[in-house]
Motif scaffolding. Structure first.
Motif, PDB file in Angstrom:
ATOM      1  N   UNK A 101       3.472   4.567  -0.673  1.00  0.00           N
ATOM      2  CA  UNK A 101       4.326   3.849   0.277  1.00  0.00           C
ATOM      3  C   UNK A 101       4.093   4.331   1.696  1.00  0.00           C
ATOM      4  N   UNK A 102       3.939   5.656   1.874  1.00  0.00           N
ATOM      5  CA  UNK A 102       3.675   6.189   3.215  1.00  0.00           C
ATOM      6  C   UNK A 102       2.356   5.683   3.769  1.00  0.00           C
ATOM      7  N   UNK A 103       1.335   5.562   2.910  1.00  0.00           N
ATOM      8  CA  UNK A 103       0.049   5.046   3.375  1.00  0.00           C
ATOM      9  C   UNK A 103       0.180   3.606   3.852  1.00  0.00           C
ATOM     10  N   UNK A 104       0.970   2.817   3.166  1.00  0.00           N
ATOM     11  CA  UNK A 104       1.164   1.428   3.581  1.00  0.00           C
ATOM     12  C   UNK A 104       1.960   1.329   4.874  1.00  0.00           C
ATOM     13  N   UNK A 105       2.887   2.249   5.067  1.00  0.00           N
ATOM     14  CA  UNK A 105       3.598   2.297   6.340  1.00  0.00           C
ATOM     15  C   UNK A 105       2.645   2.689   7.459  1.00  0.00           C
ATOM     16  N   UNK A 106       1.759   3.669   7.184  1.00  0.00           N
ATOM     17  CA  UNK A 106       0.765   4.059   8.190  1.00  0.00           C
ATOM     18  C   UNK A 106      -0.157   2.897   8.522  1.00  0.00           C
ATOM     19  N   UNK A 107      -0.597   2.153   7.499  1.00  0.00           N
ATOM     20  CA  UNK A 107      -1.463   0.994   7.742  1.00  0.00           C
ATOM     21  C   UNK A 107      -0.751  -0.062   8.554  1.00  0.00           C
TER      22      UNK A 107
END
Length: 410
Positions: free
Chosen positions: A391-397
């Protein structure tokens, strides 16, 4: 923040609900800002400890890094020899195919050496024809010498027979002269035979060796001549090609330009993870990446290689001893990742910086029959918290374009 909220639901919230509804304490009366710590000290302490443990577990078993890029190899454009540029065939930036001529050097010296070597081959071939004629000539001389020798022998035998039948009819002096003549003619036969052997040796051994040497010199001259033509070794694109007619180039100078092979940086992603994650990084781990040149896209990947040494520890022998404290940074574990699906890196510019998450999977150990129930639960928790990092990676993206275009000062 997500970890803190999750841990609060398990610690602070139950503590507050117990004091509010079980003990009848009211917020703003018995529970005030100043009494929160005392009233909820166990919940707050437990929340902080659980949050730190959860964050540590997530970042250890599901490591993340921003030190990832699509590195690619470039080919410097350099001649094998040195010389002055005679002609340039490509521009500053241009697509080329393997074998295309990039530029040529002045080849007057190499051309002269090639012509000299070619003339030497022709000269040796002419010598071969002359030697073959000498062999034929020597054979004729042998036949002539044998005929003269046979004639002298016949005359000697005739007079010797007459002398035997009628002593004194032939002077002894004539017989001795004929014997000398026979020996002389035999020597002529031997000389002609030796001349033929010498000519045959030249035809079979000497001249072929000379021809081979001349052809080798011609081949070397051809190689030197070919070196004056610089060609593209692979399909790709020429960049920063600044050489111009009249420039002097050699291998000790800077390259004439850069050749970027076709497909460079399209096969594998290289990422550096912290040394503390060396025991976690394994080949076959599933990973995800998002790149600057292709935002809002999550690329499924798999780890194909984990480098078992750290580049920061390398050194070259010298006159000074190595002091470990001089290493500026501890270095990282280098891993190679490839797209999980074909064409996964399409649209990602070579050299682009990326963010990579790797996820630990304990499915096989969980499915094993000899795994205890407690360990299965713990491994399920470890695999499950990877969802937080995903989820954090998708927020970063999602925030990457905003952070780059708005918050970075553009």
């Amino acid at each position: 923040m997500f970890e803190l909220m999750f841990c609060s639901l398990l610690t602070i919230l139950p503590d507050y609900l117990y004091r509010r509804y079980a003990q009848g304490k009211r917020f703003g009366k018995e529970i005030t800002f100043f009494s929160v710590w005392y009233e909820l000290r166990w919940g707050i302490t437990g929340c902080l400890m659980l949050t730190i443990s959860l964050i540590t577990m997530i970042f250890y078993f599901h490591p993340s890094t921003t030190s990832a890029a699509l590195y690619f190899r470039t080919v410097p454009i350099l001649p094998e020899g040195s010389g002055r540029v005679a002609e340039v065939k490509v521009g500053f930036s241009e697509a080329v195919k393997q074998g295309d001529v990039l530029f040529t050097l002045d080849s007057s010296r190499q051309q002269a050496a090639f012509e000299t070597a070619a003339r030497k081959v022709a000269e040796v071939e002419a010598s071969m024809a002359a030697a073959q004629s000498d062999v034929v000539k020597a054979e004729a001389q042998i036949q002539e010498a044998k005929a003269n020798n046979q004639q002298a022998k016949d005359e000697l035998e005739t007079k010797s027979e007459l002398q035997r039948r009628n002593p004194g009819i032939v002077p002894q002096r004539d017989i001795e002269k004929l014997q000398v003549l026979v020996n002389q003619r035999q020597a002529g036969v031997d000389a002609a035979t030796a001349a033929k052997q010498s000519a045959s040796l030249q035809v079979s051994t000497l001249i072929p060796a000379q021809k081979a040497s001349a052809e080798a010199a011609l081949a070397q001259a051809q190689v030197d001549l070919d070196k004056t033509v610089v060609r593209a070794g692979v399909d790709g694109r020429v960049e920063q090609f600044l050489v111009r007619t009249g420039d002097v180039v050699n291998q000790l100078m800077r390259p004439a330009g850069i050749l970027i092979p076709e497909g460079a940086g399209r096969k594998a992603l290289q990422a550096g993870f912290g040394q503390i994650e060396a025991q976690v990084m394994k080949e076959g781990m599933v990973a995800e990446a998002t790149c600057m040149s292709r935002p809002w896209v999550i690329i499924p990947m798999v780890i194909t290689t984990v480098q078992d040494y750290i580049a920061a520890g390398q050194f070259r022998s010298g006159e000074q001893l190595i002091d470990p404290q001089n290493i500026a940074r501890p270095g990282t574990i280098l891993v190679f990742l490839e797209p999980l699906y074909k064409g996964g890196l399409d649209g990602v510019t070579a050299g682009s910086s990326c963010i990579v998450n790797a996820y630990t999977s304990n499915h096989e150990e969980i499915s094993a029959k000899d795994t205890s129930t407690g360990r299965k639960i713990a491994l399920h928790v470890i695999d499950g918290v990877g969802l937080v990092h995903a989820l954090l990676l998708r927020i970063q993206a999602l925030l990457l374009p905003i952070k780059t275009l708005v918050l970075s000062g553009h």
